[in-house]
Each structure stands twice: as structure tokens, then as C-alpha cells.
Design a protein around this motif. Structure first.
Motif, PDB file in Angstrom:
ATOM      1  N   CYS A 199      53.835 -28.322 -16.569  1.00  0.00           N
ATOM      2  CA  CYS A 199      55.156 -28.398 -17.177  1.00  0.00           C
ATOM      3  C   CYS A 199      56.157 -28.750 -16.080  1.00  0.00           C
ATOM      4  O   CYS A 199      56.271 -28.024 -15.093  1.00  0.00           O
ATOM      5  CB  CYS A 199      55.506 -27.051 -17.810  1.00  0.00           C
ATOM      6  SG  CYS A 199      57.227 -26.935 -18.342  1.00  0.00           S
ATOM      7  N   ARG A 200      56.865 -29.841 -16.247  1.00  0.00           N
ATOM      8  CA  ARG A 200      57.769 -30.273 -15.174  1.00  0.00           C
ATOM      9  C   ARG A 200      58.933 -29.315 -14.956  1.00  0.00           C
ATOM     10  O   ARG A 200      59.503 -29.268 -13.879  1.00  0.00           O
ATOM     11  CB  ARG A 200      58.252 -31.701 -15.408  1.00  0.00           C
ATOM     12  CG  ARG A 200      59.421 -31.838 -16.342  1.00  0.00           C
ATOM     13  CD  ARG A 200      59.912 -33.246 -16.457  1.00  0.00           C
ATOM     14  NE  ARG A 200      58.886 -33.985 -17.177  1.00  0.00           N
ATOM     15  CZ  ARG A 200      58.910 -35.271 -17.396  1.00  0.00           C
ATOM     16  NH1 ARG A 200      59.899 -35.979 -16.954  1.00  0.00           N
ATOM     17  NH2 ARG A 200      57.972 -35.864 -18.063  1.00  0.00           N
ATOM     18  N   ASP A 201      59.278 -28.506 -15.982  1.00  0.00           N
ATOM     19  CA  ASP A 201      60.343 -27.509 -15.793  1.00  0.00           C
ATOM     20  C   ASP A 201      59.876 -26.350 -14.914  1.00  0.00           C
ATOM     21  O   ASP A 201      60.647 -25.784 -14.151  1.00  0.00           O
ATOM     22  CB  ASP A 201      60.812 -26.956 -17.140  1.00  0.00           C
ATOM     23  CG  ASP A 201      61.531 -28.010 -17.974  1.00  0.00           C
ATOM     24  OD1 ASP A 201      62.079 -28.969 -17.386  1.00  0.00           O
ATOM     25  OD2 ASP A 201      61.532 -27.876 -19.215  1.00  0.00           O
ATOM     26  N   LEU A 202      58.593 -25.996 -15.027  1.00  0.00           N
ATOM     27  CA  LEU A 202      58.059 -24.869 -14.261  1.00  0.00           C
ATOM     28  C   LEU A 202      57.462 -25.292 -12.928  1.00  0.00           C
ATOM     29  O   LEU A 202      57.498 -24.552 -11.958  1.00  0.00           O
ATOM     30  CB  LEU A 202      56.983 -24.143 -15.085  1.00  0.00           C
ATOM     31  CG  LEU A 202      57.465 -23.522 -16.392  1.00  0.00           C
ATOM     32  CD1 LEU A 202      56.288 -22.974 -17.182  1.00  0.00           C
ATOM     33  CD2 LEU A 202      58.490 -22.435 -16.117  1.00  0.00           C
ATOM     34  N   ILE A 203      56.889 -26.497 -12.899  1.00  0.00           N
ATOM     35  CA  ILE A 203      56.237 -26.997 -11.684  1.00  0.00           C
ATOM     36  C   ILE A 203      56.719 -28.431 -11.463  1.00  0.00           C
ATOM     37  O   ILE A 203      56.082 -29.398 -11.899  1.00  0.00           O
ATOM     38  CB  ILE A 203      54.703 -26.941 -11.821  1.00  0.00           C
ATOM     39  CG1 ILE A 203      54.278 -25.509 -12.128  1.00  0.00           C
ATOM     40  CG2 ILE A 203      54.027 -27.459 -10.552  1.00  0.00           C
ATOM     41  CD1 ILE A 203      52.842 -25.353 -12.508  1.00  0.00           C
ATOM     42  N   PRO A 204      57.881 -28.596 -10.826  1.00  0.00           N
ATOM     43  CA  PRO A 204      58.462 -29.933 -10.672  1.00  0.00           C
ATOM     44  C   PRO A 204      57.632 -30.868  -9.800  1.00  0.00           C
ATOM     45  O   PRO A 204      57.692 -32.081  -9.965  1.00  0.00           O
ATOM     46  CB  PRO A 204      59.828 -29.674 -10.046  1.00  0.00           C
ATOM     47  CG  PRO A 204      59.980 -28.216  -9.879  1.00  0.00           C
ATOM     48  CD  PRO A 204      58.729 -27.550 -10.315  1.00  0.00           C
ATOM     49  N   SER A 227      52.011 -32.114  -7.105  1.00  0.00           N
ATOM     50  CA  SER A 227      51.222 -32.466  -5.919  1.00  0.00           C
ATOM     51  C   SER A 227      51.061 -31.263  -4.992  1.00  0.00           C
ATOM     52  O   SER A 227      50.086 -31.176  -4.243  1.00  0.00           O
ATOM     53  CB  SER A 227      51.850 -33.648  -5.175  1.00  0.00           C
ATOM     54  OG  SER A 227      53.097 -33.288  -4.626  1.00  0.00           O
ATOM     55  N   GLU A 228      51.991 -30.305  -5.050  1.00  0.00           N
ATOM     56  CA  GLU A 228      51.844 -29.084  -4.267  1.00  0.00           C
ATOM     57  C   GLU A 228      50.623 -28.292  -4.731  1.00  0.00           C
ATOM     58  O   GLU A 228      49.925 -27.695  -3.913  1.00  0.00           O
ATOM     59  CB  GLU A 228      53.101 -28.219  -4.370  1.00  0.00           C
ATOM     60  CG  GLU A 228      54.296 -28.793  -3.654  1.00  0.00           C
ATOM     61  CD  GLU A 228      55.515 -27.903  -3.773  1.00  0.00           C
ATOM     62  OE1 GLU A 228      55.370 -26.706  -4.153  1.00  0.00           O
ATOM     63  OE2 GLU A 228      56.620 -28.381  -3.487  1.00  0.00           O
TER      64      GLU A 228
END
Length: 151
Positions: free
Chosen positions: A124-129, A132-133
Motif C-alpha cells: 500500500c503506497r500510503d503505508l509503505i511509500p 524498495s526498502e
């Protein structure tokens, strides 16, 4: 199956042992259940209502869940021989799954194919922008495990 991950343990050998133990417990609990309760419960409802009740249960799940899930990891054993598509050999199989309000903000699916393992990560881009990390951490964890195997 739900199980904790021993992310609180700094030593990779201890972490691996704890995760393996917790997964074994979860697998025994899962295989001990016949799964018939789902069929029995769905048999109580007339067919036209079953789909609506299922949708409502899934919508309510995040609200009534006592142990929220924020990560789903799936291991899918695939064929251990090469596949072909229109005569071309399939070189890899990169799995893609989904994230939902019920499944949490991160899904890691591992798929084995023809002697290799491919990993798909959906976030989810809100939780994990920056997913790649996650990949960097995965590489670090695999290096830790590899070093354990050498010892």
C-alpha cells in the motif's frame, strides 16, 4: 494461518528457530481443523443470502478482528520443470497478489519454479511509500540466513 514473526529477536539463528516453531504450531492447528465449519455455516443460509452475508463479514472483519493483520506472506510451490508459452521457455514466474483492508498493507508471495524462487511484493503506497526498502531488508535477511548455513 496467522502466526507471529519473531522480529523482536536480534539474532538471526534465534529468529529463524522461533519463526519455524511458531509456523509448526500454526500448521498443526490448521491441519487439525477439518474446515467443515465453513461448509456447515454456509449450508444454514439460502443461496441468495450467502453472498451478501459473506460480503458483510469481510467488510466487518477489520472492525471485529482482535489481532489485526498487517502482512501476508504466501509460499506457493510451483512446477519444478520448465514451462513454455508459444514455444518460448518461461524464465521466471513473478507472483503478484493483492492487498485489502482485511489483509493489511503488505503482501509477499514466494513462488518456486524450475529450481528457482521468485518473490513478488505488493504494498500500500500510503503505508509503505518506498517498497524498495522492503526488498533491501529482504536481501539483508537472506544474507543473514546464508551466513548461518555456512557456520
Amino acid at each position: 494461518m496467522t502466526t507471529p514473526l519473531a522480529t523482536h529477536l536480534p539474532d538471526p539463528a534465534d529468529r529463524y528457530t522461533a519463526v519455524q516453531r511458531d509456523l509448526d504450531v500454526a500448521k498443526r492447528r490448521f491441519t487439525g481443523s477439518s474446515g467443515s465449519w465453513v461448509r456447515e455455516m454456509s449450508g444454514l443460509l439460502p443461496a441468495p443470502f450467502a453472498a451478501a452475508v459473506t460480503r458483510l463479514a469481510l467488510q466487518a472483519a477489520p472492525v471485529v478482528s482482535l489481532r489485526p493483520i498487517n502482512l501476508v506472506i504466501s509460499n506457493v510451490p510451483g512446477p519444478q520443470f520448465p514451462l513454455y508459452l508459444c514455444g518460448a521457455k518461461v524464465l521466471g514466474y513473478y507472483p503478484i497478489s493483492v492487498i485489502t483492508d482485511v489483509s493489511g498493507g503488505l503482501n509477499i508471495t514466494v513462488f518456486s519454479y524450475d529450481g528457482k524462487v521468485d518473490v513478488g511484493i505488493v504494498a500500500c503506497r500510503d503505508l509503505i511509500p518506498d517498497p524498495s526498502e522492503i526488498i533491501d531488508h529482504l536481501v539483508d535477511a537472506l544474507d543473514e540466513l546464508r551466513s548461518l548455513c555456512r557456520e
